[in-house]
Every structure is written in structure tokens, then in C-alpha cells.
Design a protein around this motif. Structure first.
Motif, PDB file in Angstrom:
ATOM      1  N   TYR A  25       7.597 -17.280   3.747  1.00  0.00           N
ATOM      2  CA  TYR A  25       7.348 -15.989   3.839  1.00  0.00           C
ATOM      3  C   TYR A  25       8.276 -15.153   3.805  1.00  0.00           C
ATOM      4  N   THR A  26       8.483 -13.805   3.275  1.00  0.00           N
ATOM      5  CA  THR A  26       9.438 -12.924   3.428  1.00  0.00           C
ATOM      6  C   THR A  26       8.710 -11.537   3.890  1.00  0.00           C
ATOM      7  N   ALA A  27       9.462 -10.721   4.766  1.00  0.00           N
ATOM      8  CA  ALA A  27       8.852  -9.438   5.283  1.00  0.00           C
ATOM      9  C   ALA A  27       9.340  -8.292   4.301  1.00  0.00           C
ATOM     10  N   GLY A  28       8.604  -7.383   3.965  1.00  0.00           N
ATOM     11  CA  GLY A  28       8.995  -5.833   3.288  1.00  0.00           C
ATOM     12  C   GLY A  28       8.142  -5.007   4.098  1.00  0.00           C
ATOM     13  N   ASP A  29       8.446  -3.713   3.598  1.00  0.00           N
ATOM     14  CA  ASP A  29       8.145  -2.458   4.391  1.00  0.00           C
ATOM     15  C   ASP A  29       6.627  -2.141   3.775  1.00  0.00           C
ATOM     16  N   LEU A  30       5.952  -1.608   4.667  1.00  0.00           N
ATOM     17  CA  LEU A  30       4.886  -0.842   4.343  1.00  0.00           C
ATOM     18  C   LEU A  30       5.003   0.592   3.920  1.00  0.00           C
ATOM     19  N   GLY A  48      -3.361  -6.777   9.881  1.00  0.00           N
ATOM     20  CA  GLY A  48      -2.644  -6.468  11.195  1.00  0.00           C
ATOM     21  C   GLY A  48      -1.336  -5.800  11.427  1.00  0.00           C
ATOM     22  N   TYR A  49      -0.709  -5.513  10.719  1.00  0.00           N
ATOM     23  CA  TYR A  49       0.679  -4.870  10.636  1.00  0.00           C
ATOM     24  C   TYR A  49       0.590  -3.371  10.399  1.00  0.00           C
ATOM     25  N   SER A  50       0.929  -2.658  11.350  1.00  0.00           N
ATOM     26  CA  SER A  50       0.507  -1.252  11.182  1.00  0.00           C
ATOM     27  C   SER A  50       1.605  -0.232  10.915  1.00  0.00           C
ATOM     28  N   ALA A  51       1.101   0.874  10.216  1.00  0.00           N
ATOM     29  CA  ALA A  51       2.083   1.910  10.023  1.00  0.00           C
ATOM     30  C   ALA A  51       1.589   3.334  10.368  1.00  0.00           C
ATOM     31  N   PRO A  52       2.360   4.312  11.058  1.00  0.00           N
ATOM     32  CA  PRO A  52       1.733   5.520  11.606  1.00  0.00           C
ATOM     33  C   PRO A  52       1.809   6.493  10.442  1.00  0.00           C
ATOM     34  N   GLY A  53       0.484   6.884   9.812  1.00  0.00           N
ATOM     35  CA  GLY A  53       0.574   7.527   8.703  1.00  0.00           C
ATOM     36  C   GLY A  53       1.107   7.111   7.416  1.00  0.00           C
ATOM     37  N   LEU A  54       1.239   8.142   6.511  1.00  0.00           N
ATOM     38  CA  LEU A  54       1.764   7.869   5.287  1.00  0.00           C
ATOM     39  C   LEU A  54       3.281   7.727   5.161  1.00  0.00           C
ATOM     40  N   GLY A  56       6.833   5.643   4.192  1.00  0.00           N
ATOM     41  CA  GLY A  56       7.175   4.580   3.871  1.00  0.00           C
ATOM     42  C   GLY A  56       8.280   4.017   4.714  1.00  0.00           C
ATOM     43  N   GLY A  57       8.674   2.791   4.486  1.00  0.00           N
ATOM     44  CA  GLY A  57       9.855   2.280   5.366  1.00  0.00           C
ATOM     45  C   GLY A  57       9.605   1.824   6.696  1.00  0.00           C
ATOM     46  N   TYR A  58       8.030   1.671   6.979  1.00  0.00           N
ATOM     47  CA  TYR A  58       7.674   1.140   8.299  1.00  0.00           C
ATOM     48  C   TYR A  58       7.669  -0.444   8.142  1.00  0.00           C
ATOM     49  N   CYS A  59       8.174  -1.092   8.937  1.00  0.00           N
ATOM     50  CA  CYS A  59       8.309  -2.471   9.184  1.00  0.00           C
ATOM     51  C   CYS A  59       6.891  -3.082   9.689  1.00  0.00           C
ATOM     52  N   CYS A  60       6.361  -3.975   9.259  1.00  0.00           N
ATOM     53  CA  CYS A  60       6.660  -4.698   7.908  1.00  0.00           C
ATOM     54  C   CYS A  60       5.365  -5.346   7.647  1.00  0.00           C
TER      55      CYS A  60
END
Length: 168
Positions: A25-30, A48-54, A56-60
Motif C-alpha cells: 500500500y501507499t498513502a495519498g491525500d484526500l 475510515g480516513y477522515s477529512a474536515p470539509g472540502l 485537499g491535502g488532508y492525510c490520508c
């Protein structure tokens, strides 16, 4: 749902970004784009990986190094149907009461979404929120609106009065 895909979601939920670049696996931004006029996306998550709002650049998010036929992800999100509501001044009892009424209108959704085939080059995952609680994802590196970007739906689409019933 394909048997391989059924196992993929639980495996991704157990993995963490700490393993980025290790193993299979590799990680990438949401990142995300909201295509629906008049609604806000408060938060979203992929497997299960969360991002607050819209934005970009939220890990991951973790992606297999090689695309797997039938691969799907679980997308979860929270919608604010009135993101431009005017509330009383912050910190007051009136604000707390008004915010509680406002937040009671939030709606949570989830969808299992197919992941389009990708090769060696991928750039995290971009989630596109469409009318009728439809979702598409892509892993391409180019930006939304460029000629070869795979998702063509415009921004600020109206929500139709009647959405088609989702098929089980």
C-alpha cells in the motif's frame, strides 16, 4: 459486491498512514469537490480516513500499489443543507440554541464506490459529491476541469425534486 472488494474495505480500515510506502500500500491525500448547489459538505471520509470539509491535502488514504479489479471504497460524508445560515453571535446562549437547531438538520450518508483502474502514477483520491447523494472517485493527478480529467459533471448542479431510487 465482488468478494475481493468485500475484503478490501476491512483491510483498509485496519491499516494506518504510518505504513505509508511500506508493503503493498501507499498513502495519498484526500481531496473533494462538491457539485451540488446550496449544500455544504461538513466532513467526509474514505475507508475510515477522515477529512474536515472540502478542499485537499488532508492525510490520508491508503491505496494498493496495484489496482485490483472490482476495487471499491466506502465513502461517508455529512451534509449541511443550509451552509449559509445566519446564526446569532458566537458564544451566546442564543447561538448555542440556534446552532443545535441548525446541526439537527445535518444528514449523514455513505456509499460504496468503485475505484477506476489506475497505474503506477496516482495522486491520492479525489471524491466528487453529486446530486442525489451520488459519489464518484478518481486517483488521477490532473486537476478538475482539465481536458483529460475523468469526471465531467459541472459544479453548482441543482438537486432535483425527485431522485431516482437507489438499486440494491
Amino acid at each position: 459486491m465482488n468478494k475481493k472488494a468485500v475484503w478490501l474495505v476491512p483491510l483498509w480500515l485496519l491499516a494506518g498512514c504510518a505504513g505509508a510506502g511500506y508493503g503493498d500500500y501507499t498513502a495519498g491525500d484526500l481531496r473533494a469537490k462538491n457539485h451540488v448547489a446550496g449544500q455544504g459538505i461538513n466532513r467526509f471520509g474514505v475507508n475510515g480516513y477522515s477529512a474536515p470539509g472540502l478542499g485537499g491535502g488532508y492525510c490520508c488514504v491508503l491505496l494498493p500499489r496495484k489496482w485490483i479489479p472490482g476495487m471499491e471504497v466506502l465513502v461517508e460524508w455529512e451534509v449541511d443543507p443550509d451552509p449559509y445560515a445566519i446564526l446569532p453571535p458566537l458564544g451566546t446562549d442564543l447561538f448555542r440554541e440556534a446552532y443545535a437547531r441548525h446541526a439537527a438538520q445535518y444528514r449523514r450518508h455513505s456509499a460504496v464506490v468503485p475505484v477506476p483502474e489506475y497505474g503506477e502514477k496516482r495522486c491520492g483520491m479525489t471524491v466528487h459529491f453529486l446530486p442525489c447523494n451520488q459519489v464518484k472517485v478518481t486517483t488521477v493527478c490532473m486537476g478538475y476541469g482539465t481536458p483529460d480529467y475523468p469526471i465531467k459533471e459541472p459544479l453548482n448542479m441543482p438537486e432535483p425534486e425527485n431522485c431516482p431510487v437507489a438499486q440494491q
